[in-house]
Design a protein around this motif. Structure first.
Motif, PDB file in Angstrom:
ATOM      1  N   THR A  20     -60.682  36.536  14.865  1.00 43.63           N
ATOM      2  CA  THR A  20     -60.045  37.312  15.682  1.00 43.63           C
ATOM      3  C   THR A  20     -60.675  37.704  16.784  1.00 43.63           C
ATOM      4  O   THR A  20     -59.765  38.568  17.613  1.00 43.63           O
ATOM      5  CB  THR A  20     -59.671  38.527  14.634  1.00 43.63           C
ATOM      6  OG1 THR A  20     -60.934  39.157  14.361  1.00 43.63           O
ATOM      7  CG2 THR A  20     -58.981  38.109  13.482  1.00 43.63           C
TER       8      THR A  20
ATOM      9  N   PRO B 227     -65.699  44.940   5.812  1.00 43.89           N
ATOM     10  CA  PRO B 227     -64.725  44.633   4.779  1.00 43.89           C
ATOM     11  C   PRO B 227     -64.591  43.209   4.531  1.00 43.89           C
ATOM     12  O   PRO B 227     -64.790  42.260   5.644  1.00 43.89           O
ATOM     13  CB  PRO B 227     -63.471  45.221   5.496  1.00 43.89           C
ATOM     14  CG  PRO B 227     -63.852  45.287   7.013  1.00 43.89           C
ATOM     15  CD  PRO B 227     -65.071  45.388   6.972  1.00 43.89           C
ATOM     16  N   PRO B 228     -64.216  42.898   3.226  1.00 42.40           N
ATOM     17  CA  PRO B 228     -64.341  41.520   3.030  1.00 42.40           C
ATOM     18  C   PRO B 228     -63.358  40.386   3.855  1.00 42.40           C
ATOM     19  O   PRO B 228     -63.538  39.269   3.764  1.00 42.40           O
ATOM     20  CB  PRO B 228     -63.595  41.534   1.443  1.00 42.40           C
ATOM     21  CG  PRO B 228     -63.802  42.995   0.864  1.00 42.40           C
ATOM     22  CD  PRO B 228     -64.050  43.778   2.365  1.00 42.40           C
ATOM     23  N   ASP B 229     -62.289  41.215   4.356  1.00 43.50           N
ATOM     24  CA  ASP B 229     -61.242  40.185   5.233  1.00 43.50           C
ATOM     25  C   ASP B 229     -61.687  40.322   6.533  1.00 43.50           C
ATOM     26  O   ASP B 229     -60.995  39.658   7.462  1.00 43.50           O
ATOM     27  CB  ASP B 229     -59.955  41.201   4.800  1.00 43.50           C
ATOM     28  CG  ASP B 229     -59.639  42.359   5.509  1.00 43.50           C
ATOM     29  OD1 ASP B 229     -60.740  43.177   5.656  1.00 43.50           O
ATOM     30  OD2 ASP B 229     -58.787  42.768   5.590  1.00 43.50           O
ATOM     31  N   PHE B 230     -62.888  40.791   6.945  1.00 41.48           N
ATOM     32  CA  PHE B 230     -63.241  40.773   8.410  1.00 41.48           C
ATOM     33  C   PHE B 230     -63.263  39.233   8.872  1.00 41.48           C
ATOM     34  O   PHE B 230     -63.983  38.385   8.025  1.00 41.48           O
ATOM     35  CB  PHE B 230     -64.625  41.476   8.542  1.00 41.48           C
ATOM     36  CG  PHE B 230     -65.168  41.189   9.708  1.00 41.48           C
ATOM     37  CD1 PHE B 230     -64.443  41.702  11.027  1.00 41.48           C
ATOM     38  CD2 PHE B 230     -66.450  40.343  10.006  1.00 41.48           C
ATOM     39  CE1 PHE B 230     -65.240  41.496  12.310  1.00 41.48           C
ATOM     40  CE2 PHE B 230     -66.780  40.183  11.147  1.00 41.48           C
ATOM     41  CZ  PHE B 230     -66.153  40.650  12.321  1.00 41.48           C
ATOM     42  N   ASP B 231     -62.833  38.848   9.991  1.00 42.78           N
ATOM     43  CA  ASP B 231     -62.745  37.505  10.332  1.00 42.78           C
ATOM     44  C   ASP B 231     -63.079  37.380  12.003  1.00 42.78           C
ATOM     45  O   ASP B 231     -62.342  37.825  12.660  1.00 42.78           O
ATOM     46  CB  ASP B 231     -61.339  36.790  10.006  1.00 42.78           C
ATOM     47  CG  ASP B 231     -61.131  35.215  10.476  1.00 42.78           C
ATOM     48  OD1 ASP B 231     -62.104  34.880  10.749  1.00 42.78           O
ATOM     49  OD2 ASP B 231     -59.899  34.910  10.580  1.00 42.78           O
TER      50      ASP B 231
END
Length: 274
Positions: free
Chosen positions: A251, A244-248
DNA sequence: TGCCAGGCGACGC
DNA sequence: GCGTCGCATGGC
């Protein structure tokens, strides 16, 4: 050469480490398997022959070297603690299951730095070949016709001409700058382990030819900073395709480096399949 | 035979 | 700050 190598020392069980994945996942360049499945490699000037057999990891290390090799293979870090963290996103879970058994090797800092400078815009067989030549030319001879990785101090006193047999192109001047930086003590390793990642990366990038990616590889593989998450062309592809584009990765904290290795290994192993 | 490889630095905008 | 290009060489 050696026709018969006897491996009698138990280093670990195959529940602790998968040797083949660990050597073939792209983190190291100096381990070579023969037709019997025995891997031979060099670390810190020591030659080791090792194989996975009947649930055990057998090698020819002398007793007094076992702590060194257990540390090198990072056998005392509890990797299973990362499983919960890797349960999502779904693709990370898939990669983690696929890569189970990989250990992030504790390679020598200078060797890792130099190796990943050589790795830029290069393919893995050629990276291995250049490192082999560099060691044969300027390392110390060891058993089985192998050579230690040359000290930074040795490389620092060479010229670009001295490196021309490597055929490593524009990377030669980068290798020299890195060697001089390290040998002159301008890269304080202990401090780099402790300071915030962004700060460490900035210091490392003062070496010519070292950008974000090589700096992150150096921190992960050379300094064992498991919070590093190197992003190369393979990782970019994997992140774009499967996450997903918001995978960071931040974290994941101190397991980010292991996640990266799982994702990288899966992406390269499954290329062309989808 | 081209395309690409665990990128980076310089340059232009 | 961001996109583009040249860089050396050889694996496939």
């Amino acid at each position: 050469m050696d026709t018969c190598i006897t491996l009698e020392t138990i280093l670990a069980t195959d529940r602790e480490i998968n040797l083949i994945k660990t050597f073939e996942c792209g983190q190291c360049f100096r381990w070579q398997a023969d037709e019997m499945g025995i891997y031979t490699g060099v670390a810190s000037g020591k030659v080791l022959n090792i194989r996975q057999e009947k649930g055990l990891i057998l090698c020819d290390a002398i007793e007094s070297d076992l702590p060194f090799w257990r540390n090198y293979f990072d056998l005392d870090t509890p990797y299973d603690e990362a499983a919960v963290l890797f349960s999502q996103p779904e693709h990370l879970k898939i990669c983690a299951e696929y890569g189970a058994g990989i250990r992030i090797l504790r390679q020598e800092p200078w060797e890792a730095l130099c190796s990943f400078i050589i790795s830029q815009c290069n393919n893995i067989p050629r990276i291995k070949s250049i490192i082999r030549s560099l060691s044969a030319l300027y390392g110390k001879p060891l058993r089985q016709g192998l050579f230690s990785f040359p000290e930074a101090e040795v490389i620092a006193n060479l010229s670009e001409d001295d490196l021309s047999p490597l055929r490593c192109g524009y990377r030669a001047k980068y290798i020299l700058d890195a060697a001089r930086t390290v040998s002159e003590g301008r890269l304080p390793l202990e401090e780099l382990c402790d300071m915030p990642a962004d700060e460490a990366r900035k210091k490392i990038k003062t070496i010519k030819g070292v950008g974000d990616k090589v700096a992150d590889c150096f921190m992960l593989y050379g300094l064992h900073r498991m919070d590093s998450f190197p992003v190369d062309v393979w990782m970019k592809r994997a992140l774009k395709k499967h996450f997903p584009p918001d995978f960071d990765p931040k974290t994941l904290g101190n397991w980010a480096g292991l996640a990266q290795q799982y994702i990288f290994f899966y992406e390269r192993s499954s290329k062309g399949e989808k």
